[in-house]
Design a protein around this motif. Structure first.
Motif, mmCIF file in Angstrom:
data_model
loop_
_atom_site.group_PDB
_atom_site.id
_atom_site.type_symbol
_atom_site.label_atom_id
_atom_site.label_comp_id
_atom_site.label_asym_id
_atom_site.label_seq_id
_atom_site.Cartn_x
_atom_site.Cartn_y
_atom_site.Cartn_z
ATOM 1 N N PHE A 1 0.810 -1.219 0.000
ATOM 2 C CA PHE A 1 0.000 0.000 0.000
ATOM 3 C C PHE A 1 0.844 1.271 0.000
ATOM 4 O O PHE A 1 0.324 2.365 -0.233
ATOM 5 C CB PHE A 1 -0.944 0.008 1.210
ATOM 6 C CG PHE A 1 -2.205 -0.781 0.993
ATOM 7 C CD1 PHE A 1 -3.348 -0.178 0.510
ATOM 8 C CD2 PHE A 1 -2.237 -2.142 1.269
ATOM 9 C CE1 PHE A 1 -4.519 -0.907 0.307
ATOM 10 C CE2 PHE A 1 -3.389 -2.884 1.069
ATOM 11 C CZ PHE A 1 -4.536 -2.262 0.581
ATOM 12 N N ASN A 2 2.139 1.154 0.242
ATOM 13 C CA ASN A 2 2.974 2.356 0.178
ATOM 14 C C ASN A 2 3.076 2.918 -1.230
ATOM 15 O O ASN A 2 3.533 4.042 -1.424
ATOM 16 C CB ASN A 2 4.367 2.118 0.777
ATOM 17 C CG ASN A 2 5.030 0.831 0.319
ATOM 18 O OD1 ASN A 2 4.402 -0.082 -0.198
ATOM 19 N ND2 ASN A 2 6.334 0.755 0.528
ATOM 20 N N LEU A 3 2.607 2.152 -2.230
ATOM 21 C CA LEU A 3 2.535 2.707 -3.578
ATOM 22 C C LEU A 3 1.613 3.919 -3.622
ATOM 23 O O LEU A 3 1.785 4.812 -4.450
ATOM 24 C CB LEU A 3 2.037 1.643 -4.565
ATOM 25 C CG LEU A 3 2.061 2.036 -6.045
ATOM 26 C CD1 LEU A 3 3.501 2.190 -6.547
ATOM 27 C CD2 LEU A 3 1.311 1.008 -6.897
ATOM 28 N N THR A 4 0.637 3.970 -2.709
ATOM 29 C CA THR A 4 -0.306 5.087 -2.714
ATOM 30 C C THR A 4 0.373 6.415 -2.422
ATOM 31 O O THR A 4 -0.105 7.461 -2.872
ATOM 32 C CB THR A 4 -1.435 4.871 -1.689
ATOM 33 O OG1 THR A 4 -0.886 4.801 -0.372
ATOM 34 C CG2 THR A 4 -2.208 3.604 -1.987
ATOM 35 N N ILE A 5 1.475 6.401 -1.671
ATOM 36 C CA ILE A 5 2.200 7.660 -1.449
ATOM 37 C C ILE A 5 3.386 7.806 -2.398
ATOM 38 O O ILE A 5 3.816 8.924 -2.676
ATOM 39 C CB ILE A 5 2.648 7.831 0.019
ATOM 40 C CG1 ILE A 5 3.770 6.878 0.408
ATOM 41 C CG2 ILE A 5 1.470 7.709 0.961
ATOM 42 C CD1 ILE A 5 4.415 7.228 1.739
ATOM 43 N N GLU A 6 3.904 6.699 -2.908
ATOM 44 C CA GLU A 6 5.025 6.800 -3.842
ATOM 45 C C GLU A 6 4.645 7.583 -5.094
ATOM 46 O O GLU A 6 5.405 8.466 -5.543
ATOM 47 C CB GLU A 6 5.519 5.410 -4.238
ATOM 48 C CG GLU A 6 6.663 5.460 -5.270
ATOM 49 C CD GLU A 6 7.126 4.096 -5.738
ATOM 50 O OE1 GLU A 6 7.849 4.047 -6.759
ATOM 51 O OE2 GLU A 6 6.779 3.081 -5.097
ATOM 52 N N LEU A 7 3.493 7.284 -5.668
ATOM 53 C CA LEU A 7 3.111 7.915 -6.924
ATOM 54 C C LEU A 7 2.944 9.428 -6.789
ATOM 55 O O LEU A 7 3.560 10.192 -7.545
ATOM 56 C CB LEU A 7 1.842 7.264 -7.479
ATOM 57 C CG LEU A 7 1.942 5.775 -7.822
ATOM 58 C CD1 LEU A 7 0.596 5.268 -8.348
ATOM 59 C CD2 LEU A 7 3.038 5.503 -8.837
ATOM 60 N N PRO A 8 2.142 9.930 -5.847
ATOM 61 C CA PRO A 8 1.996 11.386 -5.766
ATOM 62 C C PRO A 8 3.250 12.108 -5.297
ATOM 63 O O PRO A 8 3.547 13.213 -5.781
ATOM 64 C CB PRO A 8 0.842 11.580 -4.776
ATOM 65 C CG PRO A 8 0.837 10.336 -3.954
ATOM 66 C CD PRO A 8 1.242 9.241 -4.904
ATOM 67 N N LEU A 9 3.998 11.515 -4.365
ATOM 68 C CA LEU A 9 5.204 12.189 -3.890
ATOM 69 C C LEU A 9 6.234 12.312 -5.015
ATOM 70 O O LEU A 9 6.855 13.368 -5.187
ATOM 71 C CB LEU A 9 5.804 11.443 -2.697
ATOM 72 C CG LEU A 9 5.031 11.540 -1.387
ATOM 73 C CD1 LEU A 9 5.800 10.844 -0.266
ATOM 74 C CD2 LEU A 9 4.741 12.982 -1.008
ATOM 75 N N LYS A 10 6.418 11.257 -5.783
ATOM 76 C CA LYS A 10 7.325 11.345 -6.929
ATOM 77 C C LYS A 10 6.844 12.395 -7.925
ATOM 78 O O LYS A 10 7.645 13.160 -8.469
ATOM 79 C CB LYS A 10 7.442 9.986 -7.628
ATOM 80 C CG LYS A 10 8.393 9.001 -6.982
ATOM 81 C CD LYS A 10 8.457 7.753 -7.857
ATOM 82 C CE LYS A 10 9.477 6.743 -7.381
ATOM 83 N NZ LYS A 10 9.491 5.540 -8.253
ATOM 84 N N ALA A 11 5.531 12.414 -8.178
ATOM 85 C CA ALA A 11 4.988 13.368 -9.145
ATOM 86 C C ALA A 11 5.265 14.803 -8.710
ATOM 87 O O ALA A 11 5.667 15.645 -9.526
ATOM 88 C CB ALA A 11 3.488 13.143 -9.324
ATOM 89 N N ILE A 12 5.056 15.093 -7.433
ATOM 90 C CA ILE A 12 5.278 16.450 -6.936
ATOM 91 C C ILE A 12 6.758 16.794 -6.957
ATOM 92 O O ILE A 12 7.164 17.858 -7.431
ATOM 93 C CB ILE A 12 4.689 16.601 -5.523
ATOM 94 C CG1 ILE A 12 3.174 16.395 -5.552
ATOM 95 C CG2 ILE A 12 5.025 17.976 -4.959
ATOM 96 C CD1 ILE A 12 2.527 16.321 -4.173
#
Length: 253
Positions: free
Chosen positions: A180-191
């Motif tokens: 479930f840590n993918l849920t923060i990986e995607l937006p944090l990388k994007a920002i």
């Protein structure tokens, strides 16, 4: 612009029919070109058989079975490697996400030509229904920590329900998170990598059937690992992964 909706599903035989029918009917109502891409994460119940049946009535449904390795992050990645649309949303199989919110995300992306559209359940206009008290407390603490550490104002990083352009998703690879840590990986990388985004309020409703797959006690160190990775990238990567700057109308940060 064709919309792909990636839905990870593990033992969701009871929830998946209502979810897919509501999603399909909503996207048809707004004439949004789309595909619904389900990853059956090696379910042990009758999820695969239910999906076989649903494909007879939902002509935009495709599904894959991920034989392993399994886990939420792996299932989402499986779908993210196979979708065919111009943009892609991650949507939950348990009907906790509202298809009408996805429509709002889609039109917001078109309106502002944003690279990403993020949902927020906790901003004005957002709503949660039957959110477990302990889970809510942990959610707000975790998001507060992310905001302080990363220096962002966005308040719902852990919300999996987000929309990305295809080229944005390509720019976030390789993925590091099997859970479930993918849920923060995607937006944090994007920002961190300079992709533009808008924040749209959305609703969340607790599942009617089955049990949540998120095991909070197992995720603390995994979330921390991704947070630390993105923090290091923000300050020490010297822009190696940063999107080339281009004019945009506005960016919410």
């Amino acid at each position: 612009m064709k919309l792909s909706v990636v839905i990870p599903a593990y033992n969701e035989q009871e929830s998946i029919p209502e979810t897919l029918r509501a999603l399909y009917q909503t996207l048809l109502k707004y004439n949004i070109p789309h595909e619904i891409c389900v990853t059956n994460d090696n379910s042990k119940d009758c999820t695969a058989e239910v999906l076989d049946s649903l494909m007879l009535e939902i002509d935009t449904l495709v599904y894959y079975t991920n034989l392993g390795p399994n886990g939420f992050g792996y299932a989402v990645q499986y779908g993210l490697e196979r979708f065919t649309g111009d943009c892609v949303a991650v949507f939950m199989a348990d009907m906790s996400d509202d298809p009408e919110d996805l429509v709002n995300f889609y039109y917001k992306m078109l309106e502002g030509d944003y690279d990403c559209v993020f949902g927020s359940r906790w901003s004005k206009g957002g709503r949660v229904v039957d959110y477990p008290r302990l889970k809510r407390y942990i959610n707000r603490v975790a998001n507060f920590i992310v905001r302080i550490v990363m220096g962002f104002r966005y308040n719902d990083t852990t919300n999996a329900f987000k929309l990305y352009k295809r080229e944005t998703m390509e720019g976030l690879k390789p993925f590091l998170s099997p859970h479930f840590n993918l849920t923060i990986e995607l937006p944090l990388k994007a920002i961190v990598r300079g992709y533009s985004f808008a924040v749209v309020p959305n609703s969340w409703t607790n599942r009617k059937y089955g049990e949540s797959k998120l095991k909070i006690k197992e995720m603390g160190s995994r979330y921390f690992f991704i947070l630390l990775y993105c923090l290091i990238e923000k300050y020490f990567s010297r822009g190696d992964f940063h999107k080339e700057l281009r004019p945009i109308a506005s960016v919410n940060q």
